[in-house]
Scaffold this motif. Structure first.
Motif, short mmCIF file in Angstrom:
data_model
loop_
_atom_site.label_atom_id
_atom_site.label_comp_id
_atom_site.label_asym_id
_atom_site.label_seq_id
_atom_site.Cartn_x
_atom_site.Cartn_y
_atom_site.Cartn_z
N VAL A 1 -5.64 15.71 -0.78
CA VAL A 1 -6.98 15.42 -0.25
C VAL A 1 -6.85 14.22 0.68
CG1 VAL A 1 -9.38 14.88 -0.75
CG2 VAL A 1 -8.06 16.28 -2.37
N ILE A 2 -7.31 14.38 1.91
CA ILE A 2 -7.29 13.31 2.90
C ILE A 2 -8.66 12.66 2.97
CG2 ILE A 2 -6.95 12.74 5.34
CD1 ILE A 2 -5.06 15.13 5.56
N GLY A 3 -8.69 11.35 2.73
CA GLY A 3 -9.96 10.61 2.76
C GLY A 3 -10.84 10.96 1.58
N ALA A 4 -10.28 10.95 0.38
CA ALA A 4 -11.01 11.39 -0.82
C ALA A 4 -12.07 10.38 -1.25
CB ALA A 4 -10.03 11.60 -1.97
N LYS A 5 -13.11 10.91 -1.87
CA LYS A 5 -14.14 10.12 -2.55
C LYS A 5 -14.09 10.45 -4.04
CE LYS A 5 -15.93 8.64 1.40
NZ LYS A 5 -15.83 7.23 1.83
N ASP A 6 -14.71 9.61 -4.85
CA ASP A 6 -14.68 9.83 -6.29
C ASP A 6 -15.20 11.22 -6.67
OD1 ASP A 6 -13.87 7.21 -6.30
OD2 ASP A 6 -15.38 6.51 -7.73
N HIS A 7 -16.35 11.62 -6.07
CA HIS A 7 -16.95 12.89 -6.48
C HIS A 7 -16.08 14.08 -6.09
CE1 HIS A 7 -18.75 11.92 -2.46
NE2 HIS A 7 -18.39 13.17 -2.23
N THR A 8 -15.34 13.97 -4.97
CA THR A 8 -14.48 15.07 -4.56
C THR A 8 -13.38 15.30 -5.58
OG1 THR A 8 -14.82 14.22 -2.31
CG2 THR A 8 -13.24 16.01 -2.57
N VAL A 9 -12.71 14.23 -5.97
CA VAL A 9 -11.60 14.34 -6.91
C VAL A 9 -12.11 14.73 -8.30
CG1 VAL A 9 -9.70 13.08 -8.01
CG2 VAL A 9 -10.21 12.74 -5.59
N ASN A 10 -13.27 14.24 -8.67
CA ASN A 10 -13.85 14.62 -9.95
C ASN A 10 -14.10 16.12 -10.00
OD1 ASN A 10 -15.13 13.95 -12.57
ND2 ASN A 10 -16.96 14.69 -11.55
N CYS A 11 -14.60 16.69 -8.89
CA CYS A 11 -14.86 18.13 -8.83
C CYS A 11 -13.59 18.94 -9.01
CB CYS A 11 -15.51 18.49 -7.49
SG CYS A 11 -17.25 18.04 -7.38
N LEU A 12 -12.52 18.55 -8.33
CA LEU A 12 -11.29 19.35 -8.45
C LEU A 12 -10.67 19.21 -9.85
CD1 LEU A 12 -8.43 17.54 -8.04
CD2 LEU A 12 -9.28 17.45 -5.71
N ASN A 13 -10.83 18.02 -10.44
CA ASN A 13 -10.33 17.85 -11.81
C ASN A 13 -11.08 18.75 -12.80
OD1 ASN A 13 -9.17 14.42 -12.27
ND2 ASN A 13 -8.47 16.03 -10.93
N GLU A 14 -12.38 18.93 -12.58
CA GLU A 14 -13.20 19.74 -13.49
C GLU A 14 -12.84 21.22 -13.43
OE1 GLU A 14 -17.29 18.89 -12.69
OE2 GLU A 14 -17.27 17.02 -13.85
N ILE A 15 -12.16 21.66 -12.37
CA ILE A 15 -11.75 23.07 -12.31
C ILE A 15 -10.23 23.21 -12.48
CG2 ILE A 15 -13.72 23.88 -10.98
CD1 ILE A 15 -12.02 23.72 -8.45
N GLY A 16 -9.62 22.16 -13.06
CA GLY A 16 -8.23 22.26 -13.45
C GLY A 16 -7.21 21.96 -12.36
N LEU A 17 -7.61 21.25 -11.31
CA LEU A 17 -6.69 20.86 -10.25
C LEU A 17 -6.40 19.37 -10.34
CD1 LEU A 17 -8.41 22.72 -7.26
CD2 LEU A 17 -6.49 23.54 -8.64
N THR A 18 -5.30 18.94 -9.76
CA THR A 18 -5.00 17.52 -9.64
C THR A 18 -4.78 17.18 -8.17
OG1 THR A 18 -2.64 17.91 -10.01
CG2 THR A 18 -3.98 17.36 -11.94
N ALA A 19 -4.90 15.90 -7.82
CA ALA A 19 -4.89 15.51 -6.41
C ALA A 19 -3.83 14.48 -6.09
CB ALA A 19 -6.26 14.96 -6.03
N VAL A 20 -3.15 14.72 -4.96
CA VAL A 20 -2.34 13.71 -4.30
C VAL A 20 -3.17 13.26 -3.10
CG1 VAL A 20 -0.16 13.16 -3.17
CG2 VAL A 20 -0.22 14.87 -5.01
N LEU A 21 -3.42 11.97 -2.99
CA LEU A 21 -4.37 11.46 -2.00
C LEU A 21 -3.69 10.82 -0.79
CD1 LEU A 21 -7.01 9.80 -4.36
CD2 LEU A 21 -6.78 12.20 -3.68
N VAL A 22 -4.31 11.01 0.39
CA VAL A 22 -3.94 10.29 1.60
C VAL A 22 -5.14 9.42 1.95
CG1 VAL A 22 -3.26 10.46 4.01
CG2 VAL A 22 -2.47 12.19 2.38
N GLN A 23 -4.97 8.12 1.86
CA GLN A 23 -6.09 7.19 2.00
C GLN A 23 -5.76 6.06 2.97
OE1 GLN A 23 -8.28 9.39 -0.11
NE2 GLN A 23 -9.22 7.37 -0.22
N LYS A 24 -6.80 5.56 3.61
CA LYS A 24 -6.63 4.32 4.37
C LYS A 24 -6.60 3.15 3.39
CE LYS A 24 -8.92 5.83 8.63
NZ LYS A 24 -9.97 5.50 9.62
N PRO A 25 -5.85 2.11 3.68
CA PRO A 25 -5.84 0.93 2.80
C PRO A 25 -7.25 0.39 2.60
CG PRO A 25 -4.07 0.78 4.41
CD PRO A 25 -4.92 1.96 4.82
#
Length: 394
Positions: free
Chosen positions: A6-30
């Protein structure tokens, strides 16, 4: 568990994917990572993903280290690097490169609309004041001058007389390196349309009425759902959105399209292949029960359909923004009282003591927002207004 980028993730985005059994590697700005993201992400890679080469190298590095099923972004600045990575590295994504490029470029979008039966407006690229003057005199009507690839009301200026031409061009150039675009100003009411696409099939989820500060900068003041529209015009809007999204090649994921209705005609102002900002996405979820993030992950990855959470859907909701005249902030009061009002879903104030507030010329100058929910639009507006009136800045 299946991993995605996920590029430019927010809390709610990652929470949604976790709730359907996915995990995330994030690309974020410092500096853009919350405590929740730090705790929940498989790994976080930091880079300025607006730099396309840096973003590509980062995604390649992740793919060498992790087996990932797709790359996703739902944020404006993440769409292009996500689409580019998906195309170059042959990985599944909600971001389609052609659709992203067309939706970002206001001039190319206008040229595309010319090829359809959709209503279009007079427009022209204006690199010099002389070109803008010629266009203004040619159409003999007010014009909007804005960056060709601007966002968040930045650089937008309404020209109503020749004395404003030079100022409008200077204002637009501050937010764009390329030539600004001038368009005939479309009057009437302003709306945004939230949609969800799955493999090229487009469904309109919600239509939101907008209010703005008006000329010259048109900073958005509120968003109201559901927009008070008749069934006939609502159906015409749905047909317009379906044709537009098909024409730009948008396949899967949310889209946020801004329109105006003038003299009964629907005009596309711009479209984005992402969720609506300013908490419009949240209003849409609370009113419809459709989680566009989960639906997008599932559709792109070919997973089992989402079982909608049993939420209590609301009849109406508004987002109202907090503004203030120019002051230096010495004290802040009333936040707890505002947040405790029944019907206030969430509240945010991005001001600290010592900050100097200026009159807003774009959406980034707003101080915060309140989301109010009610049985009717009037109820929701009254709740949001009451909360805002509790907040005192001195």
């Amino acid at each position: 568990m299946t991993k995605v980028i996920v590029i430019g993730a927010k809390d709610h985005t990652v929470n949604c994917l976790n709730e359907i059994g996915l995990t995330a590697v994030l690309v974020q700005k410092p500096g853009t990572v919350s405590e929740y993201l730090t705790r929940i992400a498989v790994e976080i890679f930091y880079c300025d993903y607006e730099d396309e080469e840096e973003a590509l190298k980062t995604v390649e590095k992740i793919m060498e280290k992790h087996l990932v099923a797709g790359v996703f972004s739902f944020t404006e600045l993440g769409l292009y690097p996500c689409a580019l990575a998906a195309e170059r590295l042959s990985i599944r994504s909600n971001c389609n490169l052609n659709a992203v490029l067309l939706s970002r470029d206001k001039y190319r979008m206008r040229e595309l609309i010319k090829e359809t039966e959709l209503n279009n407006i007079d427009f022209k690229l204006v690199g010099e004041v002389e070109e803008l003057t010629c266009f203004f005199n040619q159409i003999a009507a007010p014009v909007i001058v804005k960056p060709q690839q601007g966002r968040g009301s930045r650089g937008v200026f309404l020209v109503e007389n020749e004395c404003q031409l030079s100022l409008a061009l200077q204002h637009a150039r501050k937010y764009s390196d390329g030539e600004p675009i001038a368009e005939r100003y479309v009057g009437g009411e302003e709306y945004s349309v939230e949609s969800l696409s799955k493999n090229g099939d487009h469904t309109v989820l919600a239509i939101t009425k907008k209010t703005t500060t008006g000329a010259p900068h048109f900073v958005e003041l509120s968003h109201i759902q559901p927009a008070p529209l008749g069934e006939t015009i609502r159906k015409s809007i749905e047909d317009t959105i379906e044709l537009l999204l098909t024409k730009i090649g948008h396949l899967t994921g949310p889209a946020h399209t801004e329109i105006k209705i003038e003299s009964g005609k629907i005009y596309i102002i711009e479209t984005h292949t992402r969720v609506g900002g300013d908490n419009i996405w949240k209003l849409t979820y609370l009113r419809t029960g459709v989680d566009v993030f989960k639906e997008t992950f599932v559709s792109v990855l070919g997973l089992e359909p989402v079982n909608s959470l049993a939420i209590t859907r609301v009849n109406a909701g508004v987002v109202k923004f907090i503004l203030h005249e120019s002051i230096e902030v010495n004290s802040i009061a009333g936040l707890d009282s505002a947040a405790s009002i029944e019907g206030v879903d969430c509240l945010e104030l991005n001001v600290r003591i010592g900050d100097r507030i200026k009159n807003p010329t774009n959406s980034h100058d707003r101080l915060g927002y309140v989301v109010g929910l009610g049985d009717s639009i009037a109820d929701a507006e009254r709740i949001a207004d009451r909360a805002i009136n509790c907040i005192r800045l001195n």
